[in-house]
Design a protein around this motif. Structure first.
Motif, PDB file in Angstrom:
ATOM      1  N   ILE A 119      -2.254  11.443   3.293  1.00 11.63           N
ATOM      2  CA  ILE A 119      -3.270  10.775   2.469  1.00 11.63           C
ATOM      3  C   ILE A 119      -3.290   9.279   2.749  1.00 11.63           C
ATOM      4  CG2 ILE A 119      -3.981  10.254   0.100  1.00 11.63           C
ATOM      5  CD1 ILE A 119      -2.897  13.007  -0.693  1.00 11.63           C
ATOM      6  N   LEU A 120      -2.118   8.688   2.967  1.00  9.93           N
ATOM      7  CA  LEU A 120      -2.079   7.267   3.322  1.00  9.93           C
ATOM      8  C   LEU A 120      -2.787   7.031   4.647  1.00  9.93           C
ATOM      9  CD1 LEU A 120      -1.151   4.355   2.943  1.00  9.93           C
ATOM     10  CD2 LEU A 120       1.046   5.002   3.975  1.00  9.93           C
ATOM     11  N   ASP A 121      -2.498   7.867   5.647  1.00  5.60           N
ATOM     12  CA  ASP A 121      -3.160   7.737   6.947  1.00  5.60           C
ATOM     13  C   ASP A 121      -4.666   7.901   6.800  1.00  5.60           C
ATOM     14  OD1 ASP A 121      -3.681   7.557   9.652  1.00  5.60           O
ATOM     15  OD2 ASP A 121      -2.766   9.464  10.181  1.00  5.60           O
ATOM     16  N   GLY A 151     -15.309   6.416  -0.850  1.00  2.00           N
ATOM     17  CA  GLY A 151     -15.534   6.403  -2.291  1.00  2.00           C
ATOM     18  C   GLY A 151     -14.851   7.571  -2.969  1.00  2.00           C
ATOM     19  N   LEU A 152     -14.931   8.732  -2.332  1.00  2.00           N
ATOM     20  CA  LEU A 152     -14.270   9.913  -2.867  1.00  2.00           C
ATOM     21  C   LEU A 152     -12.763   9.731  -2.924  1.00  2.00           C
ATOM     22  CD1 LEU A 152     -14.192  12.958  -3.635  1.00  2.00           C
ATOM     23  CD2 LEU A 152     -14.044  13.428  -1.181  1.00  2.00           C
ATOM     24  N   VAL A 153     -12.188   9.248  -1.828  1.00  2.00           N
ATOM     25  CA  VAL A 153     -10.726   9.061  -1.784  1.00  2.00           C
ATOM     26  C   VAL A 153     -10.288   8.040  -2.828  1.00  2.00           C
ATOM     27  CG1 VAL A 153      -8.802   8.241  -0.363  1.00  2.00           C
ATOM     28  CG2 VAL A 153     -10.502   9.794   0.613  1.00  2.00           C
ATOM     29  N   GLN A 154     -11.015   6.936  -2.943  1.00  2.00           N
ATOM     30  CA  GLN A 154     -10.652   5.932  -3.948  1.00  2.00           C
ATOM     31  C   GLN A 154     -10.719   6.520  -5.353  1.00  2.00           C
ATOM     32  OE1 GLN A 154     -11.728   1.543  -2.069  1.00  2.00           O
ATOM     33  NE2 GLN A 154     -12.960   2.350  -3.675  1.00  2.00           N
ATOM     34  N   SER A 155     -11.740   7.281  -5.643  1.00  2.00           N
ATOM     35  CA  SER A 155     -11.874   7.871  -6.977  1.00  2.00           C
ATOM     36  C   SER A 155     -10.716   8.817  -7.274  1.00  2.00           C
ATOM     37  CB  SER A 155     -13.204   8.623  -7.084  1.00  2.00           C
ATOM     38  OG  SER A 155     -14.297   7.743  -6.961  1.00  2.00           O
ATOM     39  N   ILE A 156     -10.352   9.630  -6.298  1.00  2.00           N
ATOM     40  CA  ILE A 156      -9.240  10.563  -6.478  1.00  2.00           C
ATOM     41  C   ILE A 156      -7.932   9.806  -6.688  1.00  2.00           C
ATOM     42  CG2 ILE A 156      -7.824  12.281  -5.275  1.00  2.00           C
ATOM     43  CD1 ILE A 156     -10.465  13.283  -3.994  1.00  2.00           C
ATOM     44  N   LEU A 157      -7.725   8.755  -5.918  1.00  2.00           N
ATOM     45  CA  LEU A 157      -6.488   7.982  -6.059  1.00  2.00           C
ATOM     46  C   LEU A 157      -6.448   7.243  -7.392  1.00  2.00           C
ATOM     47  CD1 LEU A 157      -6.107   6.586  -2.428  1.00  2.00           C
ATOM     48  CD2 LEU A 157      -4.671   8.299  -3.541  1.00  2.00           C
ATOM     49  N   PHE A 158      -7.585   6.721  -7.829  1.00  2.00           N
ATOM     50  CA  PHE A 158      -7.615   6.059  -9.137  1.00  2.00           C
ATOM     51  C   PHE A 158      -7.223   7.035 -10.237  1.00  2.00           C
ATOM     52  CE2 PHE A 158      -9.832   2.232  -7.714  1.00  2.00           C
ATOM     53  CZ  PHE A 158      -9.407   1.304  -8.652  1.00  2.00           C
ATOM     54  N   ALA A 159      -7.752   8.242 -10.169  1.00  2.00           N
ATOM     55  CA  ALA A 159      -7.431   9.232 -11.192  1.00  2.00           C
ATOM     56  C   ALA A 159      -5.958   9.610 -11.154  1.00  2.00           C
ATOM     57  CB  ALA A 159      -8.299  10.470 -10.996  1.00  2.00           C
ATOM     58  N   ALA A 160      -5.391   9.715  -9.958  1.00  2.00           N
ATOM     59  CA  ALA A 160      -3.995  10.135  -9.818  1.00  2.00           C
ATOM     60  C   ALA A 160      -3.009   9.007 -10.065  1.00  2.00           C
ATOM     61  CB  ALA A 160      -3.769  10.718  -8.424  1.00  2.00           C
ATOM     62  N   PRO A 166       3.215   7.548  -8.870  1.00  2.00           N
ATOM     63  CA  PRO A 166       3.516   6.278  -8.196  1.00  2.00           C
ATOM     64  C   PRO A 166       3.057   6.236  -6.742  1.00  2.00           C
ATOM     65  CG  PRO A 166       5.395   7.008  -9.499  1.00  2.00           C
ATOM     66  CD  PRO A 166       4.412   8.135  -9.503  1.00  2.00           C
ATOM     67  N   THR A 167       3.170   7.353  -6.021  1.00  2.00           N
ATOM     68  CA  THR A 167       2.756   7.336  -4.618  1.00  2.00           C
ATOM     69  C   THR A 167       1.250   7.156  -4.493  1.00  2.00           C
ATOM     70  OG1 THR A 167       2.770   9.766  -4.680  1.00  2.00           O
ATOM     71  CG2 THR A 167       4.684   8.665  -3.718  1.00  2.00           C
ATOM     72  N   ALA A 168       0.486   7.756  -5.410  1.00  2.00           N
ATOM     73  CA  ALA A 168      -0.961   7.549  -5.399  1.00  2.00           C
ATOM     74  C   ALA A 168      -1.291   6.104  -5.724  1.00  2.00           C
ATOM     75  CB  ALA A 168      -1.637   8.479  -6.401  1.00  2.00           C
ATOM     76  N   ARG A 169      -0.565   5.521  -6.667  1.00  2.00           N
ATOM     77  CA  ARG A 169      -0.782   4.119  -7.020  1.00  2.00           C
ATOM     78  C   ARG A 169      -0.476   3.210  -5.836  1.00  2.00           C
ATOM     79  NH1 ARG A 169       2.926   3.546 -10.711  1.00  2.00           N
ATOM     80  NH2 ARG A 169       1.656   4.679 -12.232  1.00  2.00           N
ATOM     81  N   GLN A 170       0.590   3.519  -5.114  1.00  2.00           N
ATOM     82  CA  GLN A 170       0.967   2.702  -3.964  1.00  2.00           C
ATOM     83  C   GLN A 170      -0.088   2.804  -2.859  1.00  2.00           C
ATOM     84  OE1 GLN A 170       4.774   3.739  -2.330  1.00  2.00           O
ATOM     85  NE2 GLN A 170       4.752   2.101  -0.810  1.00  2.00           N
ATOM     86  N   LEU A 189      -3.276   3.575  -3.260  1.00  2.00           N
ATOM     87  CA  LEU A 189      -4.459   2.879  -3.739  1.00  2.00           C
ATOM     88  C   LEU A 189      -4.306   1.376  -3.570  1.00  2.00           C
ATOM     89  CD1 LEU A 189      -7.188   2.952  -5.234  1.00  2.00           C
ATOM     90  CD2 LEU A 189      -5.904   2.876  -7.376  1.00  2.00           C
ATOM     91  N   ASN A 190      -3.140   0.855  -3.927  1.00  2.00           N
ATOM     92  CA  ASN A 190      -2.889  -0.573  -3.783  1.00  2.00           C
ATOM     93  C   ASN A 190      -2.979  -1.000  -2.320  1.00  2.00           C
ATOM     94  OD1 ASN A 190      -1.870  -3.211  -4.928  1.00  2.00           O
ATOM     95  ND2 ASN A 190      -0.228  -2.769  -3.479  1.00  2.00           N
ATOM     96  N   THR A 191      -2.498  -0.139  -1.423  1.00  2.00           N
ATOM     97  CA  THR A 191      -2.538  -0.453   0.003  1.00  2.00           C
ATOM     98  C   THR A 191      -3.963  -0.585   0.504  1.00  2.00           C
ATOM     99  OG1 THR A 191      -0.428   0.661   0.425  1.00  2.00           O
ATOM    100  CG2 THR A 191      -1.891   0.356   2.315  1.00  2.00           C
ATOM    101  N   ILE A 192      -4.844   0.344   0.108  1.00  2.00           N
ATOM    102  CA  ILE A 192      -6.207   0.274   0.634  1.00  2.00           C
ATOM    103  C   ILE A 192      -6.993  -0.873  -0.007  1.00  2.00           C
ATOM    104  CG2 ILE A 192      -6.233   2.709   1.235  1.00  2.00           C
ATOM    105  CD1 ILE A 192      -8.022   3.248  -1.140  1.00  2.00           C
ATOM    106  N   ILE A 193      -6.723  -1.172  -1.283  1.00  2.00           N
ATOM    107  CA  ILE A 193      -7.411  -2.301  -1.912  1.00  2.00           C
ATOM    108  C   ILE A 193      -6.960  -3.614  -1.283  1.00  2.00           C
ATOM    109  CG2 ILE A 193      -7.643  -3.615  -4.053  1.00  2.00           C
ATOM    110  CD1 ILE A 193      -7.690  -0.985  -5.565  1.00  2.00           C
ATOM    111  N   THR A 194      -5.655  -3.729  -1.036  1.00  2.00           N
ATOM    112  CA  THR A 194      -5.132  -4.931  -0.383  1.00  2.00           C
ATOM    113  C   THR A 194      -5.751  -5.110   0.994  1.00  2.00           C
ATOM    114  OG1 THR A 194      -3.031  -4.781  -1.576  1.00  2.00           O
ATOM    115  CG2 THR A 194      -3.041  -6.078   0.447  1.00  2.00           C
ATOM    116  N   ARG A 195      -5.901  -3.992   1.714  1.00  2.12           N
ATOM    117  CA  ARG A 195      -6.520  -4.070   3.042  1.00  2.12           C
ATOM    118  C   ARG A 195      -7.965  -4.532   2.936  1.00  2.12           C
ATOM    119  NH1 ARG A 195      -5.525  -1.376   7.903  1.00  2.12           N
ATOM    120  NH2 ARG A 195      -3.354  -1.476   7.212  1.00  2.12           N
ATOM    121  N   ARG A 196      -8.697  -4.035   1.948  1.00  4.69           N
ATOM    122  CA  ARG A 196     -10.087  -4.447   1.772  1.00  4.69           C
ATOM    123  C   ARG A 196     -10.184  -5.945   1.440  1.00  4.69           C
ATOM    124  NH1 ARG A 196     -13.562  -1.512   4.425  1.00  4.69           N
ATOM    125  NH2 ARG A 196     -14.005   0.536   3.567  1.00  4.69           N
ATOM    126  N   VAL A 197      -9.269  -6.419   0.595  1.00  4.95           N
ATOM    127  CA  VAL A 197      -9.275  -7.842   0.254  1.00  4.95           C
ATOM    128  C   VAL A 197      -9.002  -8.682   1.497  1.00  4.95           C
ATOM    129  CG1 VAL A 197      -8.101  -9.653  -1.054  1.00  4.95           C
ATOM    130  CG2 VAL A 197      -8.649  -7.477  -2.164  1.00  4.95           C
TER     131      VAL A 197
END
Length: 213
Positions: A77-79, A119-128, A133-137, A139-147
């Motif tokens: 999922i991270l990949d 969008g789908l992946v972000q929504s799923i990760l937000f819900a999870a 914790p792994t979903a949160r991590q 999600l944080n990784t992809i948001i940090t990359r976008r920033v």
């Protein structure tokens, strides 16, 4: 009916992503098949019920292939998330005015969130992420990359003298994006053009007044 999603093989491969140590040939085809299968499985059953066996069956590979290259479900999922984030969405706006650029970026963020893949992946990760914790991590990784990919908008504004020299470009982007994510994931609303214009104005004024240093 199974959901069908396909990643393009020409998409950039995130440096250091799991399962990318032998690019090209069968390995590349297997990786694309596994990521396609992971995306489709996430769409059907969600984060908690996605498992390596189901992904492997759908991708037509042995579970041992997945464990060897990704380690576990979360590695896949991270990949997947980093691969989707690496896909170019649009060129960064560069009008010479920070507020205008941020408004354009706000519209681009909404477009990404409406996309059937990232969008789908972000929504799923937000819900999870609330419970996992792994979903949160991830999600944080992809948001940090976008920033990181978009903070050049604020960096240019600093270079033009439009913002104080000690402005933190990442904080400018986060200040713009935070109310968008709040509307989307907390209140269940899609921000309209007036909302996005207002969010851009707030972020611009905060930055110009030195509140985002």
């Amino acid at each position: 009916m199974q959901a069908e999603f396909h990643l393009h093989s020409e998409s950039a491969t995130p440096e250091g992503a799991p399962g990318t140590h032998r690019p090209g040939g069968r390995t590349a085809r297997n990786r694309e098949a596994v990521l396609d299968a992971a995306l489709a499985t996430l769409a059907e059953v969600g984060y908690a019920d996605t498992c390596v066996q189901d992904i492997a069956t759908r991708a037509g590979v042995a579970p041992s292939t997945i464990y060897r290259r990704w380690g576990n479900r979360d590695g896949i999922i991270l990949d997947l998330a980093l691969t989707l984030v690496a896909e170019p969405v649009a060129a960064l706006p560069d009008t010479g005015d920070l507020e205008t650029d941020l408004a354009a970026l706000a519209h681009a963020i909404v477009e990404v969130m409406q996309s059937p893949r990232i969008g789908l992946v972000q929504s799923i990760l937000f819900a999870a992420a609330v419970q996992t914790p792994t979903a949160r991590q991830t999600l944080n990784t992809i948001i940090t990359r976008r920033v990181e990919d978009t903070k050049g908008i604020a960096e240019r504004a600093v270079a033009r003298g439009e913002l104080p020299a000690d402005t933190d470009p990442a904080r400018v982007i986060n200040t713009l994006a935070a109310p968008i994510y709040h509307r989307w994931f907390i209140t269940g609303e899609t921000p309209d053009t007036d909302d996005l214009t207002r969010f851009a104005k707030v972020a611009t004024l905060a930055a110009r007044h030195g509140l985002l240093s």
